[in-house]
Scaffold this motif. Structure first.
Motif, PDB file in Angstrom:
ATOM      1  N   ARG A  85      -8.791   6.978   0.042  1.00 14.55           N
ATOM      2  CA  ARG A  85      -8.306   6.943  -1.345  1.00 14.55           C
ATOM      3  C   ARG A  85      -8.890   5.800  -2.188  1.00 14.55           C
ATOM      4  O   ARG A  85      -8.595   5.670  -3.360  1.00 14.55           O
ATOM      5  N   GLN A  86      -9.765   5.004  -1.623  1.00 14.42           N
ATOM      6  CA  GLN A  86     -10.440   3.955  -2.389  1.00 14.42           C
ATOM      7  C   GLN A  86     -11.359   4.601  -3.423  1.00 14.42           C
ATOM      8  O   GLN A  86     -12.099   5.523  -3.115  1.00 14.42           O
ATOM      9  N   GLY A 106      -5.098   1.179  -3.976  1.00 19.67           N
ATOM     10  CA  GLY A 106      -4.034   2.092  -4.390  1.00 19.67           C
ATOM     11  C   GLY A 106      -2.709   1.805  -3.684  1.00 19.67           C
ATOM     12  O   GLY A 106      -2.678   1.282  -2.563  1.00 19.67           O
ATOM     13  N   THR A 107      -1.628   2.136  -4.363  1.00 14.69           N
ATOM     14  CA  THR A 107      -0.276   2.043  -3.800  1.00 14.69           C
ATOM     15  C   THR A 107       0.372   3.408  -3.921  1.00 14.69           C
ATOM     16  O   THR A 107       0.504   3.939  -5.034  1.00 14.69           O
ATOM     17  N   ARG A 108       0.721   3.980  -2.777  1.00 15.96           N
ATOM     18  CA  ARG A 108       1.380   5.295  -2.824  1.00 15.96           C
ATOM     19  C   ARG A 108       2.871   5.062  -2.967  1.00 15.96           C
ATOM     20  O   ARG A 108       3.526   4.540  -2.061  1.00 15.96           O
ATOM     21  N   PHE A 117      -3.185   2.798  -9.070  1.00 20.04           N
ATOM     22  CA  PHE A 117      -4.379   1.996  -8.820  1.00 20.04           C
ATOM     23  C   PHE A 117      -4.459   0.861  -9.818  1.00 20.04           C
ATOM     24  O   PHE A 117      -4.294   1.059 -11.018  1.00 20.04           O
ATOM     25  N   LYS A 149       0.830  -1.205   0.000  1.00 18.59           N
ATOM     26  CA  LYS A 149       0.000   0.000   0.000  1.00 18.59           C
ATOM     27  C   LYS A 149       0.863   1.253   0.000  1.00 18.59           C
ATOM     28  O   LYS A 149       0.431   2.301  -0.474  1.00 18.59           O
ATOM     29  N   TYR A 150       2.045   1.145   0.553  1.00 20.62           N
ATOM     30  CA  TYR A 150       2.992   2.258   0.559  1.00 20.62           C
ATOM     31  C   TYR A 150       4.349   1.723   0.131  1.00 20.62           C
ATOM     32  O   TYR A 150       4.745   0.629   0.528  1.00 20.62           O
TER      33      TYR A 150
END
Lengths: 111, 114
Positions: free
Chosen positions: B43-44, A105-107, A90, A9-10
């Motif tokens: 953020r989804q 999402g992946t930041r 995303f 995720k991060y």
């Protein structure tokens, strides 16, 4: 029982490194996507795969390479990371022609 | 080229009131879909509502409804009885039926005032 999942995720990494983001969907969909959301929240498609075949490839640098080992997975590998690659990525999936379901999402932060 | 325009970068509405978010799009095609997605602070990306261009009837989903004006290429989202949980970025999006690429607008950030 998450529908579309992404890992990690991060992700914080240095310029020049190579990294991968994984995506899996358990919805039985035949199409998967990668989107990039920049710092201004603008969301733009990068790639789509239908039944493991590349369908959409927007003007993305070839440092980005998607890989679909099967219909349920679409991974994103990024070589030689640059500062401008920092964004939220995303993954999404759909049955062809229907609405898309997004992962969390992946930041990615490149320092 | 297809484009989606959201002219309101930010909006605020009092809790329990009604708010309308604007969206216009540009296309020469006649067969397409329109969507509104919501992105809360988590953020989804969450699909709120979908409209097929060939349907004249406006889509509704509980407190969310659209005003689809095909000739004007307008697709606004109305949120009735606004709740604190509605605070989010809202994205209008467009997709051709023959294509699978969704084009997003730049989003409208909606604030709900208690």
């Amino acid at each position: 029982d998450t529908a579309v999942s992404q890992t990690p995720k991060y992700l914080v990494t240095q310029m020049g490194n190579d990294k991968s983001i994984k995506c899996e969907q358990n919805l039985g969909h035949d199409t998967m996507y990668w989107y990039k959301q920049d710092s201004k929240k603008f969301l733009k498609i990068m790639f789509s795969y239908n039944n493991k075949e590349l369908i959409i490839n927007e003007t993305v640098p070839n440092r980005f390479s998607p890989k679909s080992p099967d219909k349920a997975h679409l991974n994103l590998h990024i070589n030689s990371l640059e500062l401008g690659d920092s964004a939220v990525y995303f993954c999404a999936s759909s049955s062809w022609g229907y609405e898309q379901y997004f992962g969390p999402g992946t930041r990615l932060t490149v320092t | 080229a297809q484009t989606v325009t959201q002219s309101q970068p930010e909006m605020s509405v009092q809790e329990a009131e009604t708010v309308t978010l604007s969206c216009t799009y540009d296309t020469s095609e006649s067969d397409y879909y329109l969507f509104w997605y919501k992105q809360p602070p988590s953020r989804q990306m969450i699909l709120v509502i979908r409209q097929e261009a060939y349907k004249q009837q406006n889509a509704t989903e509980n407190r969310f409804s659209v005003n689809f004006q095909k000739a004007a290429k307008s697709f606004s989202l109305k949120i009735s009885d606004s709740q604190l949980g509605d605070a989010a970025m809202y994205f209008c999006a467009y997709r051709l039926r023959r294509d699978d690429k969704i084009i997003f607008g730049k989003g409208t950030r909606l604030h709900i005032l208690p």
